[in-house]
Design an enzyme around this catalytic site. Structure first.
Site, short mmCIF file in Angstrom:
data_model
loop_
_atom_site.label_atom_id
_atom_site.label_comp_id
_atom_site.label_asym_id
_atom_site.label_seq_id
_atom_site.Cartn_x
_atom_site.Cartn_y
_atom_site.Cartn_z
N GLN C 207 0.87 -1.18 0.00
CA GLN C 207 0.00 0.00 0.00
C GLN C 207 0.91 1.22 0.00
O GLN C 207 1.49 1.58 1.01
CB GLN C 207 -0.90 -0.02 1.24
CG GLN C 207 -1.73 -1.29 1.38
CD GLN C 207 -2.92 -1.35 0.45
OE1 GLN C 207 -3.79 -0.48 0.50
NE2 GLN C 207 -2.97 -2.35 -0.41
N GLY C 248 -11.65 3.19 5.11
CA GLY C 248 -10.84 2.28 4.30
C GLY C 248 -9.82 3.00 3.43
O GLY C 248 -9.81 4.23 3.33
N HIS C 249 -8.99 2.22 2.77
CA HIS C 249 -7.95 2.81 1.95
C HIS C 249 -8.54 3.53 0.73
O HIS C 249 -9.55 3.13 0.20
CB HIS C 249 -6.88 1.80 1.54
CG HIS C 249 -7.36 0.57 0.83
ND1 HIS C 249 -6.51 -0.39 0.39
CD2 HIS C 249 -8.61 0.13 0.53
CE1 HIS C 249 -7.20 -1.34 -0.18
NE2 HIS C 249 -8.46 -1.07 -0.11
N ASN C 250 -7.89 4.62 0.37
CA ASN C 250 -8.25 5.44 -0.81
C ASN C 250 -9.54 6.23 -0.62
O ASN C 250 -10.00 6.88 -1.56
CB ASN C 250 -8.43 4.59 -2.07
CG ASN C 250 -7.30 3.64 -2.28
OD1 ASN C 250 -6.15 4.01 -2.08
ND2 ASN C 250 -7.59 2.42 -2.65
N SER C 268 -12.00 3.21 -1.23
CA SER C 268 -12.14 3.91 -2.51
C SER C 268 -13.43 4.70 -2.66
O SER C 268 -13.72 5.21 -3.75
CB SER C 268 -11.99 2.94 -3.69
OG SER C 268 -10.72 2.33 -3.65
#
Lengths: 338, 338, 338
Positions: C207, C248-250, C268
């Site tokens: 990541q 969460g990521h993004n 995302s």
């Protein structure tokens, strides 16, 4: 009084004239600009020398019954005001309250010495403290407690006898009874999520309540219990919280209640004695849950519940209705054959 | 055996007479009061020298098949007992079990030296430990691990090779394999949420299982994994937990499973291999989820699921039914025009 | 550029031949095996010297519009490729991307000195640091900050002026603005939950994004914010997260938004400005939530929402529909009398 342990009161009183200047509020009717306001308080608890605010319809009855000497309200409610109160009109009474509260109070500043255990802390006999735990200024810890590694007991907090504060937990703005177990990573006493929205900005409202925890209480790993906005957040004797519970500001939970994992109780909700809350359940804010209520797991409670009821579902309903509903829905998709 | 790493066994055995005295139970039929009880165990695992308990209808088949030499049950179940067991009658068999378990076992006492890394700890070559991490008594850490700042590795725990224990995580009562990543703030090994309710009080039940984690497992930030009540809580090889998962006591999760964020698995549930659990989903207690099952996000599983099924909804149902249900509900409010 | 603060780039470039060797991909049509790939990037951001991947139908439009010079795709999409891209065919483009990313980048190794505050850290005037807080290599902290006990500021992170990082919080791979409050136990910057499933194994994907937090942001107790997979996870000015939120990521969250406790935003997803998310709500991954949207508590959002909408329910719907639905369901079980 517990508030003085954690907050500095900057002024003994504000005059009504000062309160008007601070808030930009407009006095309604005749007022004595030299009248003294000694403190802020809720509508329920305010005395004739204190100021409160009324900003939401659901508090109208409390507004009518208040003994506050001063009250911030919206203009539309002016002619519904009870007699004998100095009324201040403001477009955003909550925001105006926040300004008054911040004028009276500030958190005692964080001060760190080089020592992990501040010299002013009082530690009872038989208490074991891990070598990297932090014990702040004026903390009191009773007898025969265990304070785990990297636990942080922030300034002013009081912990009773025979308590276990596990590793990596944080205790702040809290008074905790005897025989309590606070599990690893629990966060107790941070300021509640209180903002007054004004002109596109979320203004922080100083949270001048604390957390009061009774005897024989357990707070599970990684739980969060916010301190109160004005009154205290309260967890009474014998209540047990499983892991990852969220307890909002001003919540009160009675005696002997049990909350399973990942439950959330939103701000200002009152939960009775011997209540059981199933895992992953939520209770909305400003709600009252009677004694002995059972809330099934994964439920969402959005209104008051009378004592001894058993509820389930989102929004929650009596559990028998919920079973009927599930059967009816199952039949519906059978019939439709969609 | 792993239990002895973490608990002291106070007695080699109790006689049946002692067990009766401790619990206040009544022997059913003829028993040998001098018979020796060497340990507590589940109905499934108990041997002829061990005592178990039967307190919930859903365990009736296990009760019939048990090889326990001694069993605590309610009087109403007495005449359904299998032959060859010394039966003890008690109004609250779970509470009586708790008393026996607490007679046999106690957690090894917390002892803190002045050193952050206890002199009895064994640390493998190449392992890096942050300057304020805590490593307790008799801990074993393998080779080439990284232990982050303010991580707390509590007494007796074992960590394999090539593991990363991130900052502010807590590991207790645990045996962890190789190549695992435990993220910041994860809480592994606290005692499960086990209480026996008796006379209005929630009595804590000593949790004498541990947490066993296989190889290549990841445990996300601020997850909580409780240790087992009698048997262990188990996470098998290659399973990955996202952040803020709650894993109750006695849960077993198979190999290669993936649980997205904020999921909760209640106590004693068994999850198979290669299971996928969507975010914010919950699985109730004492449930069995087959291999390869996919649980959609935000679902609530309240009953067993056969292998390879895909489910959604609260309560969960096959995902095709759930899609049909949503269409039917959308149509219903269109037609009704309420 | 922020990526270099946290990651080592191992190669300036890979040739297309090397990329093929690393991934086992098959070139589609005529390619120049000596062409140089300087970096990985998303379909949206990639330039002619960078490689991206297309693995999910929902990104088809972005694939058609990409300016990437190189792209990993499945064979079935080969004849839909836009012109002018070096196409590499692979059964699992995401897994192939992961191999390329891991060839380019590695996290800077964890290095602990004996000092809790690394000598390379820059600390602004007036900043107070608790005696057991950790401040890693190359960290920058602005003026007048407070860093609480057992807080862990991991290597490379940047914190602006007037920030409070409360006790036991963890900050890693992050750049944080001014006037932010990070509450106790918040976990910011751990790598997102990114795996490429291949041959029964969940392969970790490096990541290489970070977390960017604007000014005046609050992150509640025990929240988790994962860093980005390729792009960054972003929380913009004035946004407030209550306790136990999962980001969460993004994910990108705009300005002035407010997320109540226990909310989860999956990877995302893009959330606009001045959005309000009620407690215990969830938003699925890869979703877009417009400005000014209000999501009622305990909702589950599974699709895009236009600006200014108010939604409720699981799956979420316009709140008026949801009220109608609840009335219709209540009537249904009345009528049925089941």
């Amino acid at each position: 009084m517990s508030r003085e342990r954690f907050f500095n009161k900057k002024y003994e009183y504000l005059t009504l004239a000062q309160a008007i200047e601070i808030t930009g509020a407009t006095p309604y009717g005749e007022v004595d600009l030299q009248a003294r306001i000694y403190d802020v308080a809720t509508l329920e608890k305010a005395s004739s020398q204190q100021i409160s605010f009324f900003h939401s319809g659901s508090y109208f009855e409390k507004f009518l019954a208040t003994k506050a000497g001063f009250c911030l309200i919206e203009e539309k409610n002016a002619d519904r005001s009870p007699a004998g109160i100095n009324i201040l009109l403001h477009k955003n009474p909550y925001f105006a309250y926040a300004k008054i509260a911040a004028s009276f109070y500030e958190e005692k500043p964080h001060e760190y010495s080089e020592s992990l255990i501040d010299s002013s802390a009082k530690i009872g006999d038989g208490t074991k403290i891990a070598p990297n735990a932090f014990v702040g200024k004026n903390v009191q810890i009773g007898k025969n407690c265990i304070i785990g590694p990297s636990a942080s007991i922030m300034q002013g907090s009081i912990i009773g006898d025979n308590c276990i504060i596990n590793a990596n937990a944080t205790i702040a703005f809290s008074i905790i009874g005897n025989n309590c177990i606070i599990y690893a990573g629990a966060r107790i006493g941070q300021d509640g999520f209180g903002f007054a929205h004004q002109s596109g900005i979320n203004h922080k409202i100083i949270q001048i309540g604390i957390v009061e925890i009774g005897d024989d209480v357990e707070v599970g790993a990684n739980c969060c219990i916010d301190r109160g906005a004005i009154e205290n957040t309260i967890i009474m004797d014998g209540t047990k919280l499983d892991n990852l519970n969220q307890i909002g500001h001003n919540v009160s939970i009675g005696k002997g209640s049990v909350l399973a994992g990942c439950s959330a109780i939103a701000g200002s909700t009152k939960i009775g004695n011997f209540v059981q809350v199933g895992g992953k359940s939520s209770v909305g804010g400003h709600i009252s849950i009677g004694d002995g209520v059972k809330i099934a797991g994964m439920s969402g409670v959005m209104r008051d519940i009378e004592p001894m009821q058993i509820v389930a579902g989102i929004p929650s309903m009596p559990i028998k209705q919920w079973h009927r509903l599930n059967i009816a829905l199952a039949n519906m998709i059978k019939k439709k054959g969609v």
